[in-house]
Design a protein around this motif. Structure first.
Motif, PDB file in Angstrom:
ATOM      1  N   PRO A  83      65.038 -42.759 -46.812  1.00 49.69           N
ATOM      2  CA  PRO A  83      65.926 -42.578 -47.969  1.00 49.69           C
ATOM      3  C   PRO A  83      65.763 -43.703 -48.999  1.00 49.69           C
ATOM      4  N   HIS A  84      66.125 -43.390 -50.253  1.00 44.24           N
ATOM      5  CA  HIS A  84      66.082 -44.390 -51.326  1.00 44.24           C
ATOM      6  C   HIS A  84      67.243 -45.362 -51.217  1.00 44.24           C
ATOM      7  N   GLY A  85      68.405 -44.852 -50.871  1.00 42.53           N
ATOM      8  CA  GLY A  85      69.603 -45.680 -50.856  1.00 42.53           C
ATOM      9  C   GLY A  85      70.050 -46.023 -49.450  1.00 42.53           C
ATOM     10  N   ASP A  86      71.368 -46.192 -49.314  1.00 39.74           N
ATOM     11  CA  ASP A  86      71.936 -46.540 -48.022  1.00 39.74           C
ATOM     12  C   ASP A  86      71.676 -45.445 -47.000  1.00 39.74           C
ATOM     13  N   PHE A  87      71.463 -45.885 -45.788  1.00 40.98           N
ATOM     14  CA  PHE A  87      71.239 -44.955 -44.681  1.00 40.98           C
ATOM     15  C   PHE A  87      72.574 -44.378 -44.236  1.00 40.98           C
ATOM     16  N   THR A  88      72.662 -43.049 -44.165  1.00 42.69           N
ATOM     17  CA  THR A  88      73.930 -42.415 -43.788  1.00 42.69           C
ATOM     18  C   THR A  88      73.817 -41.569 -42.525  1.00 42.69           C
ATOM     19  N   GLY A  89      72.657 -41.451 -41.953  1.00 36.24           N
ATOM     20  CA  GLY A  89      72.502 -40.661 -40.731  1.00 36.24           C
ATOM     21  C   GLY A  89      71.150 -39.980 -40.680  1.00 36.24           C
ATOM     22  N   PHE A  90      70.972 -39.216 -39.616  1.00 40.97           N
ATOM     23  CA  PHE A  90      69.711 -38.512 -39.399  1.00 40.97           C
ATOM     24  C   PHE A  90      69.882 -37.015 -39.641  1.00 40.97           C
ATOM     25  N   MET A  91      68.837 -36.387 -40.149  1.00 34.42           N
ATOM     26  CA  MET A  91      68.718 -34.934 -40.133  1.00 34.42           C
ATOM     27  C   MET A  91      67.403 -34.660 -39.416  1.00 34.42           C
ATOM     28  N   ILE A  92      67.473 -33.982 -38.283  1.00 36.32           N
ATOM     29  CA  ILE A  92      66.295 -33.791 -37.437  1.00 36.32           C
ATOM     30  C   ILE A  92      66.092 -32.313 -37.165  1.00 36.32           C
ATOM     31  N   SER A  93      64.851 -31.889 -37.228  1.00 39.32           N
ATOM     32  CA  SER A  93      64.484 -30.567 -36.720  1.00 39.32           C
ATOM     33  C   SER A  93      63.251 -30.755 -35.854  1.00 39.32           C
ATOM     34  N   ALA A  94      63.108 -29.908 -34.868  1.00 41.14           N
ATOM     35  CA  ALA A  94      61.998 -30.065 -33.927  1.00 41.14           C
ATOM     36  C   ALA A  94      61.464 -28.704 -33.521  1.00 41.14           C
ATOM     37  N   SER A  95      60.218 -28.712 -33.133  1.00 43.53           N
ATOM     38  CA  SER A  95      59.560 -27.519 -32.615  1.00 43.53           C
ATOM     39  C   SER A  95      58.445 -27.977 -31.694  1.00 43.53           C
ATOM     40  N   HIS A  96      57.678 -27.050 -31.182  1.00 41.41           N
ATOM     41  CA  HIS A  96      56.509 -27.420 -30.390  1.00 41.41           C
ATOM     42  C   HIS A  96      55.313 -26.612 -30.853  1.00 41.41           C
ATOM     43  N   SER A  97      54.124 -27.145 -30.637  1.00 42.53           N
ATOM     44  CA  SER A  97      52.915 -26.511 -31.159  1.00 42.53           C
ATOM     45  C   SER A  97      52.104 -25.816 -30.075  1.00 42.53           C
ATOM     46  N   ASP A  98      52.533 -25.930 -28.833  1.00 43.30           N
ATOM     47  CA  ASP A  98      51.778 -25.273 -27.763  1.00 43.30           C
ATOM     48  C   ASP A  98      52.453 -23.967 -27.375  1.00 43.30           C
ATOM     49  N   SER A  99      51.744 -23.169 -26.611  1.00 41.91           N
ATOM     50  CA  SER A  99      52.280 -21.901 -26.137  1.00 41.91           C
ATOM     51  C   SER A  99      51.579 -21.556 -24.826  1.00 41.91           C
ATOM     52  N   PRO A 100      52.176 -20.660 -24.050  1.00 44.76           N
ATOM     53  CA  PRO A 100      51.513 -20.262 -22.800  1.00 44.76           C
ATOM     54  C   PRO A 100      50.127 -19.695 -23.084  1.00 44.76           C
ATOM     55  N   THR A 101      49.156 -20.180 -22.338  1.00 46.06           N
ATOM     56  CA  THR A 101      47.774 -19.778 -22.583  1.00 46.06           C
ATOM     57  C   THR A 101      46.926 -20.105 -21.363  1.00 46.06           C
ATOM     58  N   PHE A 102      45.664 -19.826 -21.471  1.00 46.49           N
ATOM     59  CA  PHE A 102      44.703 -20.244 -20.460  1.00 46.49           C
ATOM     60  C   PHE A 102      43.942 -21.441 -20.991  1.00 46.49           C
ATOM     61  N   ARG A 103      43.764 -22.442 -20.168  1.00 48.70           N
ATOM     62  CA  ARG A 103      42.934 -23.590 -20.523  1.00 48.70           C
ATOM     63  C   ARG A 103      41.597 -23.439 -19.812  1.00 48.70           C
ATOM     64  N   VAL A 104      40.525 -23.625 -20.559  1.00 43.04           N
ATOM     65  CA  VAL A 104      39.188 -23.546 -19.989  1.00 43.04           C
ATOM     66  C   VAL A 104      38.920 -24.852 -19.252  1.00 43.04           C
ATOM     67  N   LYS A 105      38.512 -24.748 -17.989  1.00 38.95           N
ATOM     68  CA  LYS A 105      38.251 -25.945 -17.194  1.00 38.95           C
ATOM     69  C   LYS A 105      36.902 -26.560 -17.567  1.00 38.95           C
ATOM     70  N   GLU A 106      36.705 -27.775 -17.084  1.00 41.13           N
ATOM     71  CA  GLU A 106      35.526 -28.567 -17.449  1.00 41.13           C
ATOM     72  C   GLU A 106      34.211 -27.848 -17.146  1.00 41.13           C
ATOM     73  N   ASN A 107      34.002 -27.417 -15.931  1.00 43.29           N
ATOM     74  CA  ASN A 107      32.799 -26.655 -15.569  1.00 43.29           C
ATOM     75  C   ASN A 107      33.176 -25.181 -15.622  1.00 43.29           C
ATOM     76  N   ALA A 108      33.114 -24.621 -16.819  1.00 37.11           N
ATOM     77  CA  ALA A 108      33.763 -23.341 -17.091  1.00 37.11           C
ATOM     78  C   ALA A 108      33.037 -22.116 -16.554  1.00 37.11           C
ATOM     79  N   GLU A 109      31.726 -22.137 -16.521  1.00 37.53           N
ATOM     80  CA  GLU A 109      30.996 -20.915 -16.209  1.00 37.53           C
ATOM     81  C   GLU A 109      30.778 -20.756 -14.710  1.00 37.53           C
ATOM     82  N   LEU A 110      31.300 -19.658 -14.181  1.00 35.65           N
ATOM     83  CA  LEU A 110      31.145 -19.317 -12.764  1.00 35.65           C
ATOM     84  C   LEU A 110      30.238 -18.100 -12.664  1.00 35.65           C
ATOM     85  N   SER A 111      29.528 -17.975 -11.574  1.00 39.86           N
ATOM     86  CA  SER A 111      28.590 -16.857 -11.434  1.00 39.86           C
ATOM     87  C   SER A 111      29.294 -15.580 -11.014  1.00 39.86           C
ATOM     88  N   GLY A 112      28.632 -14.450 -11.280  1.00 42.19           N
ATOM     89  CA  GLY A 112      28.924 -13.116 -10.811  1.00 42.19           C
ATOM     90  C   GLY A 112      30.263 -12.565 -11.238  1.00 42.19           C
TER      91      GLY A 112
END
Length: 197
Positions: A62-91
């Protein structure tokens, strides 16, 4: 609404979402700060900081005196599959299975029988340095096949999916070993052998 849809289309992973939020904030006059350096904060200033490329915190002073907080929050992840390090399996013959793990409280059934792709970040060797690059293979690449009802009579009775058996993505027929890594390398703009993780 069109801005939201454009943002979602350009943000196929949490890493893309954070990068796109950062760019949008900079267009609006926010200054990026580094956790590893002292911050020069001034009244009226607008700032943001990221961590791990997957989280972002933005704030205004703020420019002037501090009078409190206004906060909003969210998240950027969602349920999904993560590809593992050695990703390619045969057959089975002619297919590549992709080694993944479920992330978040995901519902399994909606993932079946639909075209899937790969997006996220990779670590790449760039000369004597290591770079983080965002990747998005913008094409139908994988599929998690559902079995026919006569092979799974419990499908309508609260079936419990086995993540290592029932939820394994397959890469197209006739693909050779290394095909997934090649697609990711192409999206990252590097040679397959330069992908470190």
């Amino acid at each position: 609404m069109n801005d939201l849809l454009s943002f979602l289309a350009a943000s196929p992973s949490r890493f893309h979402a954070v990068a796109n939020f950062g760019s949008a904030l900079e267009e609006r006059g926010y200054v990026r700060l580094s956790e590893g350096r002292a911050w020069d904060i001034v009244p009226g200033g607008k700032y943001y900081v990221t961590r791990n490329g997957s989280s972002l915190l933005a704030f205004r002073v703020p420019h002037g005196d501090f009078t409190g907080f206004m906060i909003s929050a969210s998240h950027s992840d969602s349920p999904t599959f993560r590809v593992k390090e050695n990703a390619e399996l045969s057959g089975p013959d002619g297919y590549i299975r992709v080694n993944t793990e479920g992330y978040g409280g995901m519902l399994c059934a909606p993932w079946l029988d639909r075209p899937l792709t790969v997006a996220g970040r990779v670590l790449v060797r760039a000369g004597d340095a290591i770079e983080t690059r965002l990747v998005y293979v913008d094409r139908d690449l994988l599929l998690i096949p559902n079995v026919a009802i006569h092979m799974n009579r419990e499908a309508n009775s609260g079936y419990k999916y086995d993540m290592k058996r029932d939820m394994v993505p397959l890469m197209g027929a006739g693909e050779a070993k290394g095909a997934l890594r090649g697609q990711v390398a192409q999206a990252a703009g590097c040679a397959p052998e330069d992908i470190l993780g």
